[in-house]
Design a protein around this motif. Structure first.
Motif, PDB file in Angstrom:
ATOM      1  N   GLU A  29      44.770  45.335 -14.506  1.00 25.84           N
ATOM      2  CA  GLU A  29      45.107  44.447 -13.750  1.00 25.84           C
ATOM      3  C   GLU A  29      46.147  43.655 -13.857  1.00 25.84           C
ATOM      4  OE1 GLU A  29      43.800  41.932 -11.090  1.00 25.84           O
ATOM      5  OE2 GLU A  29      42.492  43.703 -11.521  1.00 25.84           O
ATOM      6  N   ARG A  33      49.067  43.229 -10.187  1.00 28.60           N
ATOM      7  CA  ARG A  33      49.255  41.914  -9.922  1.00 28.60           C
ATOM      8  C   ARG A  33      50.838  41.622 -10.409  1.00 28.60           C
ATOM      9  NH1 ARG A  33      44.854  39.945 -13.684  1.00 28.60           N
ATOM     10  NH2 ARG A  33      46.826  39.274 -15.499  1.00 28.60           N
ATOM     11  N   GLU A  36      51.496  43.028  -6.343  1.00 31.09           N
ATOM     12  CA  GLU A  36      51.459  42.490  -5.732  1.00 31.09           C
ATOM     13  C   GLU A  36      52.597  41.033  -5.771  1.00 31.09           C
ATOM     14  OE1 GLU A  36      46.569  41.465  -5.383  1.00 31.09           O
ATOM     15  OE2 GLU A  36      46.890  40.879  -7.537  1.00 31.09           O
ATOM     16  N   ARG A  70      45.669  46.638  -1.714  1.00 30.42           N
ATOM     17  CA  ARG A  70      46.115  44.883  -2.543  1.00 30.42           C
ATOM     18  C   ARG A  70      47.277  44.677  -2.134  1.00 30.42           C
ATOM     19  NH1 ARG A  70      43.045  43.812  -8.585  1.00 30.42           N
ATOM     20  NH2 ARG A  70      44.435  42.537  -8.275  1.00 30.42           N
TER      21      ARG A  70
END
Length: 338
Positions: A29, A33, A36, A70
């Motif tokens: 995760e 991130r 992103e 994402r």
């Protein structure tokens, strides 16, 4: 200030990802991130490195599939996928699927050669075919043909009531073949990539050649060899770069210790293959830009994929990525995307 040069056209970053084996989801995760964040900051691309049987990303294509949903703009790559671990037909299907899901943003980088620790893993990886597996460039050529849409089977058509068979990889993504990269670390591999019509990824590791132990000069010669062999694709340089402009004193201290521990291996060729390691670039963005403009390998390219250091914390990566975009990139003539 560094001397002005050809503006940098493309700025990307590379991460291998890390995780606690007791809680692997948290590490994955954090990688999502990070990419992103890279898109929000304006990076052109983000790349994942394979780490088979280690506590890092063992399946970048799966992670990139998640990232395709994402993110919306940033290019997504692998640097690199070792094809010795892959079946080219199955990999072609996976790559095409993720490319379609991402809207044509996938940039797969591959390499060949026997798997690391081959004697330790061959029984699990290829229990029946270890002695006959092809780990040469022929394995890449198979992948290229399959991604390009050449026949993968001798049958196509309807079978039964609803079964419809294709004789080529599905889904087919027409632009994917032109976005395949070869991770080269020798003159021979650079020449082959040029002849095969692939893009060329260089990194912070290369083979000592031509009697030289100057990493920058060896890398520059390999890039020139790629072009002399007919390579007309993109060429990217990958070095470990750690700007410290907005770092805290504690971060600078840790970063310095990290670089100092890795520096001795950069002073001479390492191992039986005589591998050269590039020094990590640590300092202010102005200092790093000056070092890059003096680097013969950097002067041969117009795009880079800077590798993030291993085992830093999430806050460290945020600081490094932010400084790359806001301070280092503009010094190199680059502007954030979007």
């Amino acid at each position: 200030m560094p001397a002005p040069g050809t503006p940098l056209e493309h700025l990307g970053f590379l991460t291998l990802g890390t995780f606690d084996p007791a809680d692997p989801a948290a590490g994955h995760e954090a990688t999502l991130r990070m990419v992103e964040l890279g898109e929000r900051l304006g990076f052109d691309s983000a790349w994942l490195r394979h780490r088979h049987l280690q506590y890092g990303i063992s399946s970048p294509v799966a992670v990139l599939a998640a990232l395709s949903q994402r993110t919306s703009r940033i290019a997504l790559g692998t640097a690199v996928t070792p094809l010795a671990w892959e079946n080219p037909l199955r990999l072609a299907e996976d790559l095409a699927t993720v490319d379609v899901l991402s809207g044509g943003r996938l940039n797969p980088g591959v390499s060949v050669g026997p798997p690391m620790h081959w004697d330790d893993v061959k029984g699990a990886l290829y229990p029946d075919t270890a002695d006959v597996e092809d780990f040469t460039y022929g394995r890449v050529e198979r992948l290229l043909r399959l991604v390009a849409g050449e026949p993968a089977a001798s049958f196509a058509g309807r079978e039964g009531v609803v079964e419809e068979w294709s004789d080529r990889v599905q889904p087919h993504s027409p632009g994917l073949r032109g976005r395949l990269w070869y991770g080269g670390g020798s003159t021979r591999s650079a020449q082959w990539a040029g002849q095969a019509g692939m893009n060329l990824l260089t990194s912070s590791v290369t083979r000592a050649e031509g009697g030289s132990i100057d990493f920058a000069e060896v890398q520059a010669a390999q890039v020139r060899a790629y072009r002399e062999a007919g390579g007309t694709g993109r060429v990217s340089q990958g070095l470990v770069v750690i700007p410290t402009d907005s770092a805290t004193d504690e971060q600078r201290s840790r970063y310095t210790a990290y670089v100092e521990a890795r520096t001795p291996r950069t002073r001479s060729p390492q191992g039986p293959a005589g591998m050269l390691f590039a020094p990590d670039l640590l300092g202010t963005s102005e200092q790093i830009a000056e070092a890059l403009y003096a680097h013969a390998g950097f002067r041969e390219v117009t795009e880079v994929v800077f590798a993030l250091p291993f085992s830093f914390g999430e806050a460290d990566y945020e600081q490094v990525l932010t400084d790359m975009v806001q301070r280092l990139g503009p010094l190199l003539g680059w502007s954030p995307a979007g």
